[in-house]
Design an enzyme around this catalytic site. Structure first.
Site, PDB file in Angstrom:
ATOM      1  N   TYR A 190       0.195   0.870  11.977  1.00  0.00           N
ATOM      2  CA  TYR A 190      -0.023   0.535  10.569  1.00  0.00           C
ATOM      3  C   TYR A 190       1.111   1.096   9.721  1.00  0.00           C
ATOM      4  CZ  TYR A 190      -2.232   0.469   5.946  1.00  0.00           C
ATOM      5  OH  TYR A 190      -2.500   0.271   4.612  1.00  0.00           O
ATOM      6  N   SER A 246       0.839  -1.203   0.000  1.00  0.00           N
ATOM      7  CA  SER A 246       0.000   0.000   0.000  1.00  0.00           C
ATOM      8  C   SER A 246       0.868   1.244   0.000  1.00  0.00           C
ATOM      9  CB  SER A 246      -0.986   0.044   1.170  1.00  0.00           C
ATOM     10  OG  SER A 246      -0.461   0.749   2.279  1.00  0.00           O
TER      11      SER A 246
END
Length: 367
Positions: free
Chosen positions: A183, A170
């Protein structure tokens, strides 16, 4: 988690050291139908990827924590044209379970051509207000889970002389996300892991390590994310269709020479440039935008989401995708980049702070 599916007694190839790897390994596309392991296959990008691979006729080995949600995905893949679709309940935070997943795949199909790490979880909240256990679980799933998958896959790839590891990194592996520190740490770490592994196998032309880096994707993950902000999570952003990400994975699985990193989403390039040019301004902008979105959202109770227990969803879509044209999304991304770049330019044009004269000069003496 131990698979409840029987395995065939096909001999498992022994692990090969770098010097033992077949010297004749081809750099062309792997044979068809591909044998593909997909983790995180029960929903979101993983589910979309499994279906997209099924349409190519691939032989699939699908993994997720919940057997009840994984089974219908395997059934749907067979209906879409998969040569085979085996469901193997697996918690990727358990290294032994991931190793059993790899051995099951080889036991049924004799090899693994592609391993796709699709697992991804998150915890939103200010760092000091988010439980340490939640931070740890995010890193375990997003970084260690990928590491365990890579370890099992590359061991098999070296033994057979070919294979492709695809990590869902990502854009969060390049652009830090305020209120999601664990994250961000996991994705930055995963990007480094991929880079290091790519370097290790650079001398093996049949083995490739690839990253897929999408921007915000409309998956059920946004509704299942652990939430300690006290507000609903409803980002006012253009979101990607998970199927676009799945198509990128299929492209890497089939390409004669897959690229190292594949970006998905119009906002990726300007955001990366802004982060590189003016990281402090970019961070301030992202924090402001996140705080504004949370302020406008309704209240919500704290939730651990799907960190410690799997969700029951098998959906591909999250239902939050905005009906924006790609041109509008692109304009918004470029506009954000312009704001950050403008802030950087303004900062560069500020006059330098006055310097104090040397002691001798203050006294009217030569220094």
């Amino acid at each position: 988690m131990l698979s409840m599916f029987p395995t065939r007694h096909t001999p498992t190839p022994t692990t090969a050291s770098p010097s033992d790897a077949p010297s004749h390994a081809a750099s062309s596309a792997p044979p068809s139908p591909l044998v593909v392991v997909v983790t995180g296959a029960s929903s979101g990008i993983g589910h979309a990827t499994a279906l997209a691979l099924a349409r190519t006729g691939a032989r699939l080995v699908l993994a997720a924590r919940n057997a009840d949600t994984l089974a219908p995905v395997a059934k749907a893949c067979r209906a879409e044209g998969a040569s085979a679709a085996l469901a193997v309940p697996t918690d990727v935070t358990d290294a032994d379970a991931v190793d059993r997943l790899a051995r099951t795949a080889v036991g049924h199909h004799g090899r693994i051509d592609v391993w796709v790490n699709c697992v991804g979880v998150g915890a939103l909240g200010e760092f000091h207000q988010t439980p340490v256990a939640a931070h740890r679980r995010v890193v375990e799933a997003n970084l260690l889970g990928h590491l365990y998958g890579a370890h099992a896959a590359l061991r098999q790839f070296r033994a057979q002389g070919q294979g492709r590891l695809i990590n869902l990194v990502s854009a969060g592996g390049w652009i830090p996300t305020p209120f999601a520190a664990a994250y961000t740490a996991s994705k930055f770490g995963l990007r480094g892991l991929s880079a290091a592994l790519r370097a290790e196998v650079a001398h093996l032309p049949g083995i490739h390590v690839c990253d897929v880096a999408p921007t915000v994707v409309d998956t059920p993950g946004l509704s299942h994310v652990a939430n300690y902000t006290g507000r609903n999570i409803d980002p006012p952003l253009p979101m990607l269709d998970p199927r676009r990400v799945a198509d990128a994975v299929v492209g890497l699985a089939q390409a004669p020479q897959p690229r190292a990193t594949t970006w998905v989403g119009a906002a990726a390039a300007p955001a990366r440039v802004a982060q590189a040019v003016a990281p402090q301004a970019m961070g301030a902008f992202l924090r402001w935008a996140t705080e504004k979105a949370l302020h406008m959202a309704g209240p919500a109770r704290p939730s651990d989401g799907n960190l410690f227990a799997p969700s029951r969803s098998t959906a591909v879509d999250g239902g939050q995708r905005r009906s924006l044209q790609h041109t509008l999304a692109r304009a918004a991304a470029l506009g954000a980049f312009g704001l950050v770049l403008g802030a950087w330019a303004a900062r560069q044009q500020r006059p330098a702070p006055a310097r104090y004269p040397a002691a001798g000069a203050r006294d009217g003496k030569a220094p």
